[in-house]
Design an enzyme around this catalytic site. Structure first.
Site, PDB file in Angstrom:
ATOM      1  N   PRO A   5       0.862  -1.193   0.000  1.00  0.00           N
ATOM      2  CA  PRO A   5       0.000   0.000   0.000  1.00  0.00           C
ATOM      3  C   PRO A   5       0.891   1.233   0.000  1.00  0.00           C
ATOM      4  O   PRO A   5       1.779   1.346   0.842  1.00  0.00           O
ATOM      5  CB  PRO A   5      -0.769  -0.111   1.319  1.00  0.00           C
ATOM      6  CG  PRO A   5      -0.003  -1.076   2.170  1.00  0.00           C
ATOM      7  CD  PRO A   5       0.817  -1.934   1.272  1.00  0.00           C
ATOM      8  N   MET A   6       0.693   2.131  -0.967  1.00  0.00           N
ATOM      9  CA  MET A   6       1.528   3.342  -1.021  1.00  0.00           C
ATOM     10  C   MET A   6       0.646   4.564  -1.229  1.00  0.00           C
ATOM     11  O   MET A   6      -0.093   4.640  -2.212  1.00  0.00           O
ATOM     12  CB  MET A   6       2.557   3.218  -2.145  1.00  0.00           C
ATOM     13  CG  MET A   6       3.609   2.146  -1.864  1.00  0.00           C
ATOM     14  SD  MET A   6       4.842   2.001  -3.186  1.00  0.00           S
ATOM     15  CE  MET A   6       3.919   1.127  -4.437  1.00  0.00           C
ATOM     16  N   LEU A   7       0.737   5.511  -0.301  1.00  0.00           N
ATOM     17  CA  LEU A   7      -0.079   6.723  -0.368  1.00  0.00           C
ATOM     18  C   LEU A   7       0.184   7.478  -1.658  1.00  0.00           C
ATOM     19  O   LEU A   7       1.331   7.638  -2.069  1.00  0.00           O
ATOM     20  CB  LEU A   7       0.232   7.649   0.814  1.00  0.00           C
ATOM     21  CG  LEU A   7      -0.542   7.342   2.096  1.00  0.00           C
ATOM     22  CD1 LEU A   7      -0.063   8.243   3.230  1.00  0.00           C
ATOM     23  CD2 LEU A   7      -2.048   7.527   1.894  1.00  0.00           C
ATOM     24  N   GLN A  14      -6.218  -1.334   3.359  1.00  0.00           N
ATOM     25  CA  GLN A  14      -5.363  -0.969   4.492  1.00  0.00           C
ATOM     26  C   GLN A  14      -5.993   0.178   5.273  1.00  0.00           C
ATOM     27  O   GLN A  14      -6.235   1.257   4.730  1.00  0.00           O
ATOM     28  CB  GLN A  14      -3.948  -0.569   4.077  1.00  0.00           C
ATOM     29  CG  GLN A  14      -3.087  -0.486   5.357  1.00  0.00           C
ATOM     30  CD  GLN A  14      -1.681   0.035   5.168  1.00  0.00           C
ATOM     31  OE1 GLN A  14      -1.475   1.115   4.633  1.00  0.00           O
ATOM     32  NE2 GLN A  14      -0.701  -0.745   5.621  1.00  0.00           N
ATOM     33  N   CYS A  62       3.364   3.084   9.361  1.00  0.00           N
ATOM     34  CA  CYS A  62       3.561   4.390   8.741  1.00  0.00           C
ATOM     35  C   CYS A  62       4.114   5.382   9.755  1.00  0.00           C
ATOM     36  O   CYS A  62       3.554   5.557  10.831  1.00  0.00           O
ATOM     37  CB  CYS A  62       2.237   4.905   8.192  1.00  0.00           C
ATOM     38  SG  CYS A  62       2.360   6.570   7.553  1.00  0.00           S
ATOM     39  N   HIS A  84       7.882  -4.751   7.574  1.00  0.00           N
ATOM     40  CA  HIS A  84       8.840  -3.883   6.886  1.00  0.00           C
ATOM     41  C   HIS A  84      10.135  -3.969   7.700  1.00  0.00           C
ATOM     42  O   HIS A  84      10.154  -3.583   8.867  1.00  0.00           O
ATOM     43  CB  HIS A  84       8.307  -2.453   6.835  1.00  0.00           C
ATOM     44  CG  HIS A  84       9.171  -1.518   6.043  1.00  0.00           C
ATOM     45  ND1 HIS A  84       8.658  -0.407   5.403  1.00  0.00           N
ATOM     46  CD2 HIS A  84      10.495  -1.518   5.771  1.00  0.00           C
ATOM     47  CE1 HIS A  84       9.656   0.235   4.777  1.00  0.00           C
ATOM     48  NE2 HIS A  84      10.774  -0.427   5.004  1.00  0.00           N
ATOM     49  N   GLY A 125      10.451  -4.214   2.136  1.00  0.00           N
ATOM     50  CA  GLY A 125      11.568  -3.288   2.343  1.00  0.00           C
ATOM     51  C   GLY A 125      12.753  -3.579   1.455  1.00  0.00           C
ATOM     52  O   GLY A 125      13.438  -4.582   1.638  1.00  0.00           O
ATOM     53  N   GLY A 126      12.979  -2.713   0.471  1.00  0.00           N
ATOM     54  CA  GLY A 126      14.193  -2.792  -0.339  1.00  0.00           C
ATOM     55  C   GLY A 126      14.274  -3.954  -1.312  1.00  0.00           C
ATOM     56  O   GLY A 126      15.340  -4.224  -1.857  1.00  0.00           O
ATOM     57  N   ARG A 138       8.115   0.275  -4.026  1.00  0.00           N
ATOM     58  CA  ARG A 138       8.564   1.237  -5.032  1.00  0.00           C
ATOM     59  C   ARG A 138       9.097   0.600  -6.302  1.00  0.00           C
ATOM     60  O   ARG A 138       8.939   1.143  -7.386  1.00  0.00           O
ATOM     61  CB  ARG A 138       9.612   2.173  -4.422  1.00  0.00           C
ATOM     62  CG  ARG A 138       8.970   3.168  -3.462  1.00  0.00           C
ATOM     63  CD  ARG A 138      10.005   3.962  -2.709  1.00  0.00           C
ATOM     64  NE  ARG A 138      10.702   3.140  -1.729  1.00  0.00           N
ATOM     65  CZ  ARG A 138      11.779   3.552  -1.072  1.00  0.00           C
ATOM     66  NH1 ARG A 138      12.283   4.737  -1.320  1.00  0.00           N
ATOM     67  NH2 ARG A 138      12.347   2.761  -0.183  1.00  0.00           N
TER      68      ARG A 138
END
Length: 330
Positions: free
Chosen positions: A15-17, A67, A97, A168, A209-210, A231
């Protein structure tokens, strides 16, 4: 559409804002049928008191997890009930977050320090709906970053009935770092997440994460139940095209990049017919030809022309021509 949750968790997009909205998910779903897709974090306040509809999605996006951001068990339970009515596949509570805005509302990463409250929230949501309730968390916050702190949190929340955690693998600094810095600066500690799975073998543990490559995913999946990419998928969406074959045993033919974009045409037309802007949809498609001949020309054409009020489907068609005219179709 019932999916086995642990199977679902095998591969997901974070989930990414401002990023993983319904247009983004529709686009991602064309490339992978099985990846679990998440909404952006939606606060309980927005759902219960907001003016807009924050829960709309296209049936084609399933399986989708909502989410939630919030800390009041009653409000979270109310939202869980609504989410089930609206057809979501899963509820995920954000305990990761790090933004300041989030702390003032007591939700996000600061909740790691209140495992009893998170446990109550999980139980309230489970009592209110039949959907699986999962938790996305960090490995620690501020100076509270011992392994014991993490296991205490996981243990208490698991005892309330949560059997799935997406971790994360960084801690969050609640003060002194921006949300963006919190995604890069605290060091990754994958081993700590592997250790969790060893100590809680009965839980479904996924890692975030990464993570950027299939090789890294394969490595994590030797230790854990699932991987969540953020990302990297956003900037290089075509990564999703191989996921079903690699991780879900699918035998469906993999669409080429060009076929994926062409499959978006009807969706784009419908979106434009509703009076909305082309860029709402195409901004998620900019990275589609990353690293390929004329990929930059495609990207530039889309990002310059899509935001115009009068932009039509032709902008996307012309952008596609830039990558296809100079080479045989893939």
């Amino acid at each position: 559409m019932s999916h086995n949750v642990s199977h679902l968790q095998r591969f997901s997009v974070a989930p990414m804002l401002d990023w993983t909205d319904r247009h983004c998910r529709y686009f991602h779903r064309l490339m992978s049928q099985h990846t679990l897709l998440y909404t952006e974090m939606v606060t309980t306040g927005a759902i219960l008191f907001g003016k807009g509809d924050y829960l709309a999605f296209n049936e084609e996006e399933q399986p989708v997890s909502l989410q939630l951001g919030g800390s009041d068990p009653k409000a979270l339970a109310e939202c869980a009930k609504i989410a089930q009515q609206r057809g979501y596949n899963e509820i995920n509570l954000n305990v990761g977050c790090p933004s300041d805005r989030v702390q003032s509302g007591r939700f996000g990463a600061c909740l790691m320090a209140e495992p009893a409250l998170v446990a109550d929230a999980v139980k309230a949501m489970q009592d209110a709906c039949d959907l699986p309730v999962t938790v996305k968390t960090r490995i620690g916050i501020d100076e509270q970053d011992s392994y014991a702190f993490l296991t205490t949190f996981i243990d208490q929340v698991a005892q309330a009935g949560c059997d799935t955690f997406i971790v994360h693998a960084r801690k969050a600094w609640l003060s002194g770092l921006s949300p963006k810095e919190n995604r890069d600066i605290p060091p990754l500690d994958y081993e700590r997440v592997y250790q969790l799975k060893q100590d809680f073998p009965e839980l479904v543990i996924a890692i975030n994460g990464g993570i950027k490559t299939y090789e890294q995913c394969d490595e994590h999946l030797q230790h854990l139940d699932g991987v969540m990419l953020g990302r990297e998928v956003y900037s290089n969406p075509y990564l999703l095209a191989e996921v079903d074959r690699r991780y879900f045993g699918s035998t469906r033919p993999v669409l080429s990049r060009v076929e994926v974009i062409e499959a978006m045409f009807p969706y784009v037309e419908k979106h434009l017919a509703s009076g909305a802007k082309l860029s709402h949809v195409t901004r998620h498609m900019l990275g589609m030809f990353q690293g390929l001949p004329n990929g930059r020309a495609y990207r530039r054409h889309l990002s310059e022309l899509s935001p115009r009020g009068d932009a039509t489907l032709k902008v996307l068609e012309d952008a596609l021509k830039l990558v296809t005219e100079f080479r045989p179709a893939e």
